[in-house]
Scaffold this motif. Structure first.
Motif, PDB file in Angstrom:
ATOM      1  N   PRO A  44       0.816  -1.322   0.083  1.00  0.00           N
ATOM      2  CA  PRO A  44      -0.191  -0.019   0.001  1.00  0.00           C
ATOM      3  C   PRO A  44       1.008   1.328   0.165  1.00  0.00           C
ATOM      4  N   TYR A  45       2.057   1.210   0.489  1.00  0.00           N
ATOM      5  CA  TYR A  45       2.679   2.614   0.629  1.00  0.00           C
ATOM      6  C   TYR A  45       3.554   2.674  -0.962  1.00  0.00           C
TER       7      TYR A  45
ATOM      8  N   ASN B 203      -7.165  -6.394   7.485  1.00  0.00           N
ATOM      9  CA  ASN B 203      -8.438  -7.304   7.473  1.00  0.00           C
ATOM     10  C   ASN B 203      -9.701  -6.293   7.112  1.00  0.00           C
ATOM     11  N   LEU B 204      -9.762  -5.351   8.049  1.00  0.00           N
ATOM     12  CA  LEU B 204     -10.901  -4.337   8.072  1.00  0.00           C
ATOM     13  C   LEU B 204     -11.137  -3.701   6.824  1.00  0.00           C
ATOM     14  N   LEU B 205      -9.629  -3.187   6.275  1.00  0.00           N
ATOM     15  CA  LEU B 205      -9.855  -2.379   4.958  1.00  0.00           C
ATOM     16  C   LEU B 205     -10.194  -3.063   3.921  1.00  0.00           C
ATOM     17  N   ILE B 206      -9.691  -4.564   3.867  1.00  0.00           N
ATOM     18  CA  ILE B 206     -10.200  -5.452   2.831  1.00  0.00           C
ATOM     19  C   ILE B 206     -11.763  -5.564   2.818  1.00  0.00           C
ATOM     20  N   LYS B 207     -12.312  -5.727   3.927  1.00  0.00           N
ATOM     21  CA  LYS B 207     -13.620  -6.021   4.065  1.00  0.00           C
ATOM     22  C   LYS B 207     -14.489  -4.614   3.814  1.00  0.00           C
ATOM     23  N   LEU B 208     -14.032  -3.882   3.829  1.00  0.00           N
ATOM     24  CA  LEU B 208     -14.512  -2.347   3.411  1.00  0.00           C
ATOM     25  C   LEU B 208     -14.487  -2.189   1.995  1.00  0.00           C
ATOM     26  N   GLY B 209     -13.410  -2.633   1.411  1.00  0.00           N
ATOM     27  CA  GLY B 209     -12.982  -2.493   0.013  1.00  0.00           C
ATOM     28  C   GLY B 209     -12.504  -1.037  -0.283  1.00  0.00           C
ATOM     29  N   ALA B 210     -11.849  -0.487   0.772  1.00  0.00           N
ATOM     30  CA  ALA B 210     -11.704   0.978   0.737  1.00  0.00           C
ATOM     31  C   ALA B 210     -10.447   1.154  -0.114  1.00  0.00           C
ATOM     32  N   ARG B 211     -10.572   2.602  -0.821  1.00  0.00           N
ATOM     33  CA  ARG B 211      -9.172   3.207  -1.496  1.00  0.00           C
ATOM     34  C   ARG B 211      -8.757   4.279  -0.208  1.00  0.00           C
ATOM     35  N   ILE B 212      -7.341   4.070  -0.097  1.00  0.00           N
ATOM     36  CA  ILE B 212      -6.910   4.854   0.900  1.00  0.00           C
ATOM     37  C   ILE B 212      -5.636   5.765   0.300  1.00  0.00           C
ATOM     38  N   ASN B 213      -5.655   6.918   0.870  1.00  0.00           N
ATOM     39  CA  ASN B 213      -4.613   7.897   0.409  1.00  0.00           C
ATOM     40  C   ASN B 213      -3.261   7.674   1.556  1.00  0.00           C
ATOM     41  N   THR B 214      -2.352   7.265   0.930  1.00  0.00           N
ATOM     42  CA  THR B 214      -1.267   6.738   1.934  1.00  0.00           C
ATOM     43  C   THR B 214      -0.380   8.141   2.160  1.00  0.00           C
ATOM     44  N   THR B 215      -0.483   9.142   1.548  1.00  0.00           N
ATOM     45  CA  THR B 215       0.607  10.489   1.772  1.00  0.00           C
ATOM     46  C   THR B 215       0.948  10.634   3.076  1.00  0.00           C
ATOM     47  N   ARG B 216      -0.215  11.022   4.142  1.00  0.00           N
ATOM     48  CA  ARG B 216      -0.027  11.408   5.362  1.00  0.00           C
ATOM     49  C   ARG B 216       0.868  10.210   6.079  1.00  0.00           C
TER      50      ARG B 216
ATOM     51  N   ILE C 140       9.377   9.649  11.617  1.00  0.00           N
ATOM     52  CA  ILE C 140      10.106   9.085  12.686  1.00  0.00           C
ATOM     53  C   ILE C 140      11.424   8.386  12.411  1.00  0.00           C
ATOM     54  N   LEU C 141      11.413   7.703  11.039  1.00  0.00           N
ATOM     55  CA  LEU C 141      12.480   6.880  10.923  1.00  0.00           C
ATOM     56  C   LEU C 141      13.486   7.672  10.119  1.00  0.00           C
ATOM     57  N   ASP C 142      13.186   8.922   9.704  1.00  0.00           N
ATOM     58  CA  ASP C 142      14.226   9.623   9.080  1.00  0.00           C
ATOM     59  C   ASP C 142      14.692   8.962   7.537  1.00  0.00           C
ATOM     60  N   VAL C 143      13.328   8.685   6.664  1.00  0.00           N
ATOM     61  CA  VAL C 143      13.879   8.028   5.723  1.00  0.00           C
ATOM     62  C   VAL C 143      12.930   8.934   4.438  1.00  0.00           C
ATOM     63  N   GLU C 144      13.201   8.717   2.988  1.00  0.00           N
ATOM     64  CA  GLU C 144      12.320   9.294   2.285  1.00  0.00           C
ATOM     65  C   GLU C 144      11.623   7.943   1.367  1.00  0.00           C
ATOM     66  N   PHE C 145      10.318   8.314   1.221  1.00  0.00           N
ATOM     67  CA  PHE C 145       9.629   7.319   0.408  1.00  0.00           C
ATOM     68  C   PHE C 145       9.789   7.725  -1.097  1.00  0.00           C
ATOM     69  N   GLN C 146      10.603   6.827  -1.984  1.00  0.00           N
ATOM     70  CA  GLN C 146      10.687   7.231  -3.422  1.00  0.00           C
ATOM     71  C   GLN C 146       9.309   7.218  -4.050  1.00  0.00           C
ATOM     72  N   PRO C 147       9.117   8.021  -5.073  1.00  0.00           N
ATOM     73  CA  PRO C 147       7.775   8.072  -5.839  1.00  0.00           C
ATOM     74  C   PRO C 147       7.597   6.729  -6.666  1.00  0.00           C
TER      75      PRO C 147
END
Length: 440
Positions: free
Chosen positions: A363-364, A411-424, A432-439
């Protein structure tokens, strides 16, 4: 005056009888299918459901630790037939309640008076009942609507005997010399915490102060009507996941509540404080004003800092596909043995854990992820079913509850069938981890 067996012998007899009966049923079923290979999958489904109902019926007599196990079954992601998860979901909030006379007796003992003397009104029929207690609606004399959680008798006293029995069984299965004590002590201390309702009240206060400024509804603890075995909190209106899904919600509604769940758990990480570690549908409400209600704070955990940082660091190392860093973290977390090398006997555990971790990291990889994708659900179930069998425990004991949080959330999110924005969530983890997530 109690409905429950409390001695180690009585409880052990029920567990043993249930195990023998279910084991015999499956053995007979296996032989029957070998003889008659035309049995339909529909018949399989009915067979699994009937056996799950039998286990649930017997575990209901025991409540406490036994029903906690049933709750764990309800969040299963592939180890058990799906029918077990469906039936065991009742353990989250639909257990048969104790009798009304016993409820009155408990309130008199704990609060010093009968309900009609304590409250403006009190509903003698419980509206929710689960593993260690049941919940009643009431109105205080000042007019506030409240939920009164009443602990079943003898629950605290049966924890040690139940775990002693489970430990005896476990020692027969694990490799000789394996140290299983840390795992059982982790479970024991958490269950004892859950039976202390004053502690839960303080956690309600803590979470209310942390999250009431978000779209999260947390009840307020009413301390003057609470004891170690009775908990009073303000009442939240809403519906559980199953009820919500029966309303045929729009994709936008599913996405909205899914986003609240996702964000709630990541905001907890940012605070570096207690984390809600009982992620099953019975502990969450979808309120009518579009907020996420959180209603149970018995199982909250503050993980050791070193362990939790290593656990969180699994995410960026998997996203980067950095085998060396992943292997190092797995050794620190007890997933593989120290000093392992690529291609040695630990490789099978490394490969499984890495592939499973890659799935949970998925998801990330993008700013939006669709938990309604059936292929994602199939992949998680595939890795769960494909777990390497081992007769020695693997992984730090704190994995018991981090996994419960992580698997429960997905499991909850799969049952919901939800689309999630992971930006935040990626911003929080980067901080927290002092890392950068690559595009992507």
């Amino acid at each position: 005056m109690t409905d429950f067996p409390s001695s180690k012998y009585e409880r052990g007899k029920i567990i043993a009888k249930t195990g023998i009966k279910i084991g015999t049923n499956y053995a007979q079923r296996y032989i029957k299918k070998k003889v008659n290979k035309k049995e339909s999958s529909g018949t399989d489904s009915e067979f699994h459901s009937e056996n799950a109902k039998e286990v649930f019926k017997e575990f209901t007599k025991l409540r406490g630790t036994a029903l906690k196990i049933a709750q764990g079954m309800s969040m299963d992601q592939g180890f058990l037939p799906e029918e077990f998860a469906d039936v065991m979901s009742q353990a989250q909030y639909s257990v048969p309640p104790i009798n009304k006379a016993l409820v009155r007796s408990i309130l008199k003992k704990e609060l010093g008076a009968y309900p009609e003397q304590l409250f403006q009104s009190f509903e003698s029929e419980a509206f929710a009942a689960a593993s260690i207690g049941q919940v009643h609606k009431a109105v205080l004399k000042d007019g506030r609507k409240v939920a009164i959680k009443i602990q079943y008798p003898n629950v605290r006293e049966t924890i040690d005997s139940d775990l002693a029995l489970a430990k005896t069984l476990a020692k027969r299965l694990v490799k000789k010399g394996s140290d299983i004590d840390p795992y059982f002590e982790e479970i024991r201390s958490t269950l004892l915490d859950e039976t202390d309702y004053r502690r839960e009240g303080r956690q309600i206060d803590l979470f209310h102060s942390r999250f009431s400024n978000l779209d999260i509804s947390i009840p307020e603890w009413v301390e003057e009507y609470s004891t170690e075995r009775v908990l009073c909190m303000t009442y939240l209106e809403g519906r559980h996941l199953g009820e919500f899904l029966k309303e045929d919600p729009t994709p936008e509604q599913r996405d909205h509540f899914g986003q609240l769940l996702w964000d709630f758990f990541h905001e907890q990480i940012l605070d570096n404080d207690y984390i809600h570690a009982d992620t099953h549908p019975g502990n969450f409400l979808f309120t009518y004003d579009d907020k996420l209600g959180v209603i149970d704070f018995g199982c909250v955990k503050k993980f050791p800092e070193v362990f939790f940082r290593n656990y969180l660091n699994l995410l960026p190392t998997h996203l980067e596909n950095d085998d060396k860093s992943i292997r190092d973290l797995y050794e620190k977390l007890g997933v593989i043995k120290p000093g392992s090398e690529p291609g040695d006997q630990e490789q099978v555990y490394f490969d499984f854990a890495k592939n499973y971790g890659m799935t949970f990291a998925e998801p990330y990889r993008n700013d939006v992820f669709d938990f309604g994708d059936p292929d994602f659900d199939k992949t998680i179930r595939h890795f769960t079913k494909d777990a390497p069998l081992s007769n020695e425990p693997r992984g730090n004991e704190h994995f018991i509850y981090t996994t419960r949080v992580h698997v429960g959330l997905y499991n909850l999110l799969i049952k919901l069938g939800a689309r999630i924005n992971t930006t935040r969530s990626k911003e929080i983890l980067s901080e927290i981890l002092d890392v950068e997530f690559q595009p992507a």
